[in-house]
Design a protein around this motif. Structure first.
Motif, mmCIF file in Angstrom:
data_model
loop_
_atom_site.group_PDB
_atom_site.id
_atom_site.type_symbol
_atom_site.label_atom_id
_atom_site.label_comp_id
_atom_site.label_asym_id
_atom_site.label_seq_id
_atom_site.Cartn_x
_atom_site.Cartn_y
_atom_site.Cartn_z
ATOM 1 N N GLN A 76 0.798 -1.168 0.225
ATOM 2 C CA GLN A 76 0.037 0.047 0.071
ATOM 3 C C GLN A 76 1.046 1.305 0.093
ATOM 4 O O GLN A 76 1.507 1.619 0.885
ATOM 5 C CB GLN A 76 -0.972 0.113 1.478
ATOM 6 N N GLU A 155 -16.232 7.390 13.204
ATOM 7 C CA GLU A 155 -15.228 7.617 13.689
ATOM 8 C C GLU A 155 -15.371 8.842 14.799
ATOM 9 O O GLU A 155 -15.945 9.661 14.374
ATOM 10 C CB GLU A 155 -14.040 8.193 12.453
ATOM 11 N N ASN A 170 -15.227 0.405 18.267
ATOM 12 C CA ASN A 170 -14.583 -0.483 17.211
ATOM 13 C C ASN A 170 -13.109 -1.145 17.547
ATOM 14 O O ASN A 170 -12.113 -0.298 17.755
ATOM 15 C CB ASN A 170 -14.581 0.345 15.916
HETATM 16 C C1 UD1 Z 1 -8.934 2.528 13.566
HETATM 17 C C2 UD1 Z 1 -10.500 2.473 13.246
HETATM 18 C C3 UD1 Z 1 -11.407 2.697 14.557
HETATM 19 C C4 UD1 Z 1 -10.894 1.842 15.757
HETATM 20 C C5 UD1 Z 1 -9.582 1.772 15.779
HETATM 21 C C6 UD1 Z 1 -9.107 0.642 16.864
HETATM 22 C C7 UD1 Z 1 -10.942 3.178 10.897
HETATM 23 C C8 UD1 Z 1 -11.079 4.312 9.899
HETATM 24 N N1 UD1 Z 1 -10.683 3.381 12.339
HETATM 25 O O1 UD1 Z 1 -8.796 3.931 13.690
HETATM 26 O O2 UD1 Z 1 -12.788 2.710 14.205
HETATM 27 O O3 UD1 Z 1 -11.686 2.194 16.852
HETATM 28 O O4 UD1 Z 1 -8.752 1.393 14.683
HETATM 29 O O5 UD1 Z 1 -7.787 0.617 17.125
HETATM 30 O O6 UD1 Z 1 -10.513 2.043 10.391
HETATM 31 N N2 UD1 Z 1 -3.337 1.083 8.411
HETATM 32 C C9 UD1 Z 1 -2.802 0.941 7.048
HETATM 33 N N3 UD1 Z 1 -2.725 1.652 6.285
HETATM 34 C C10 UD1 Z 1 -3.390 2.712 6.193
HETATM 35 C C11 UD1 Z 1 -3.777 3.202 7.465
HETATM 36 C C12 UD1 Z 1 -3.799 2.371 8.521
HETATM 37 O O7 UD1 Z 1 -2.111 -0.314 7.081
HETATM 38 O O8 UD1 Z 1 -3.434 3.721 5.282
HETATM 39 C C13 UD1 Z 1 -3.123 0.056 9.529
HETATM 40 C C14 UD1 Z 1 -2.154 0.688 10.504
HETATM 41 O O9 UD1 Z 1 -0.759 0.317 10.542
HETATM 42 C C15 UD1 Z 1 -2.730 0.026 11.804
HETATM 43 C C16 UD1 Z 1 -4.271 -0.102 11.134
HETATM 44 O O10 UD1 Z 1 -4.448 -0.088 9.895
HETATM 45 O O11 UD1 Z 1 -2.154 -1.158 12.061
HETATM 46 C C17 UD1 Z 1 -5.015 0.951 12.026
HETATM 47 O O12 UD1 Z 1 -4.728 2.338 11.565
HETATM 48 P P1 UD1 Z 1 -4.782 3.708 12.328
HETATM 49 O O13 UD1 Z 1 -4.734 4.865 11.342
HETATM 50 O O14 UD1 Z 1 -4.006 3.203 13.906
HETATM 51 O O15 UD1 Z 1 -6.558 3.489 12.755
HETATM 52 P P2 UD1 Z 1 -7.234 4.186 13.725
HETATM 53 O O16 UD1 Z 1 -7.323 5.832 13.517
HETATM 54 O O17 UD1 Z 1 -6.586 4.010 15.056
#
Ligand code: UD1
Ligand code: CA
Length: 448
Positions: A76, A155, A170
């Motif tokens: 990605q 969110e 979530n």
């Molecule tokens: C996400 C959830 C939220 C949830 C929370 C739990 C979404 C929009 N929100 O928010 O509802 O309560 O997790 O912890 O999904 N990642 C990628 N590519 C990206 C963005 C993120 O691989 O483009 C991965 C990150 O490495 C991580 C995970 O996805 O392992 C979560 O991403 P993060 O940006 O931390 O989400 P939150 O804003 O915490």
């Protein structure tokens, strides 16, 4: 009815800036195992037929680890949000026609039975989301429900003040039929507070298609995510507490659970008795009725039944101690195979060695296993008696039932039942000390 095939997508493309580490966050470990490996193992426990790990181009170390774990990789680049991350896995899911779960690589402690419930919920619903009620809902996405039905995930940044009061949050884990998940992530927009493609939007999108969604509940400790070193310490603590309680429930005595540290794979049989301040590194197996006295450090070691270890023993990888063996204080072992009833009781180093049954190793015995270039083997036969302060210069073989005199530097093999004396012969010089003292006193008197 044959079971619907399963797959998992592990999101690991994040930048993990808060760890302040040259190592990617998901390669930091809990219980001696990298976070990513915990999650890959969780996926495997659900019987998935493929696991796709979504990584960023910069996460070279994550990429290598994912390959080592046998995961499929989807890149990605750039990272435009969790919805976009799942969309990046679509090629890797080509031809897959079953249920897919999305897992976060930084959330290591979810139990296999919890993920199983998420998949099972798909028998009655089209989308299942793992929810929990944290102490402090903070920035977590909120789960909007109507009875059994999950109506939307909002969110925190998009919540109305009323929605923010929702306690159900979530965890990030969600599952659906692969074709529904992929068709929905393709329709997610980035028209929101963060300008990201939110995976969470797929709940409303799929409900718009007439599909149903539900929540599966988990405890807060299970879904705790690791973003920083303090989080890592909290996850480690949660893991240790879980292991301590599991061990005790399985019949292992822990004299001071709070100071006993396990690895993810530590195996201890019922009626073993573990003293305070003991650390189990990876790869340790301990049999029934074995006692580990306080302050021991073990890794890569297997111990049979009724053995007696420590206090203050260091057992390093490749140590195999059979039933009823004894390893006492200030003893270090490495690649040491020790048969039944043998004793290494005090102040010894036994490395690259094979000991038969009922061998007695005297205090201060050292296997000299390394010549600066190579490691060599020391073999000691059944019933041999190794005198105190022996240096066994490997490669060397001590025969069955042989005796080594104390203080020997043994460089040659010793036949069965022989006595080997490998030290200078003692010489007594009658009256020497008295003559020496007299001469010294005379010299001193002259100087004055
Ligand atoms: C996400 C959830 C939220 C949830 C929370 C739990 C979404 C929009 N929100 O928010 O509802 O309560 O997790 O912890 O999904 N990642 C990628 N590519 C990206 C963005 C993120 O691989 O483009 C991965 C990150 O490495 C991580 C995970 O996805 O392992 C979560 O991403 P993060 O940006 O931390 O989400 P939150 O804003 O915490
Ligand atoms: Ca997060």
């Amino acid at each position: 009815m044959s079971k619907t095939p399963r797959a998992a997508i592990i999101l690991a493309a994040g930048k993990s800036t808060r760890m302040k580490s040259k190592t990617s966050k998901v390669l930091h470990s809990v219980g001696g195992r990298p976070l990513l490996e915990w999650v890959a193992d969780l996926a495997a426990s659900a019987g998935v037929e493929r696991t796709i790990c979504v990584v960023g181009e910069a996460n070279i170390d994550v990429n290598a680890k994912a390959r080592e774990l046998g995961l499929d990789i989807a890149v990605q680049e750039p990272q435009l949000g969790t919805g976009h991350a799942v969309d990046c896995a679509k090629e890797a899911l080509t031809g897959f026609n079953g249920h897919v779960a999305v897992l976060y690589a930084d959330t290591p402690l979810i139990e296999p039975q919890t993920l199983e419930k998420v998949f099972e919920a798909l028998e009655r619903h089209d989308v299942a989301v793992l929810g929990f009620e944290p102490e402090d809902p903070g920035a977590y996405g909120r789960l909007m429900t109507d009875g059994d039905e999950l109506t939307a995930i909002v969110e925190a940044k998009e919540c109305t003040p009323k929605q923010l009061e929702t306690r159900l949050c979530n965890s990030g884990v969600m599952a659906a039929r692969a074709k529904d998940m992929l068709s929905a992530v393709a329709r997610v927009s980035n028209d929101n507070a963060k300008g990201e493609y939110y995976l969470t939007d797929i709940v409303e999108i799929l409900r718009g298609d007439g599909k149903s969604a539900t929540v599966v509940h988990a405890s807060e400790t299970e879904v705790m995510g690791v973003n920083s070193r303090p989080d890592l310490a909290l996850a480690e603590k949660a893991f240790q507490d879980r292991m301590r309680s599991r061990m005790m429930q399985a019949g292992v005595t822990l004299r001071d659970p709070e100071t006993t540290y396990f690895s993810w794979d530590t195996e201890i049989a019922a009626d073993a008795d573990i003293g305070a301040n003991t650390v189990f590194g990876p790869g340790v197996k301990i049999g029934a009725d074995t006692v580990i006295h306080p302050f021991c450090h073990l890794e890569g070691t297997s111990i049979g039944e009724g053995a007696n270890i420590g206090p203050f023993a260091r057992l390093r990888p490749g140590t195999e101690l059979a039933d009823e063996t004894k390893v006492g204080n200030f003893v270090e072992t490495k690649k040491a195979k020790v048969k039944k009833g043998s004793k290494i009781n005090h102040l010894s180093y036994i490395g690259d060695a094979e000991l038969g049954e009922k061998v007695n190793v005297g205090a201060g015995t050292i296997t000299c296993n390394y010549d600066g270039y190579n490691k060599h083997l020391t073999e000691i036969g059944d019933g041999a008696f190794i005198g105190t302060n022996s240096s066994l210069v490997a490669p060397v073989k001590i025969g069955k039932g042989a005796y080594l005199g104390s203080g020997g530097v043994v460089t040659q093999d010793v036949p069965d039942d022989a006595l080997a004396v490998a030290r200078a012969k003692q010489v007594n010089k009658e009256g020497w000390a008295a003559r020496y003292r007299a001469a010294q006193s005379k010299r001193k008197a002259k100087k004055k």
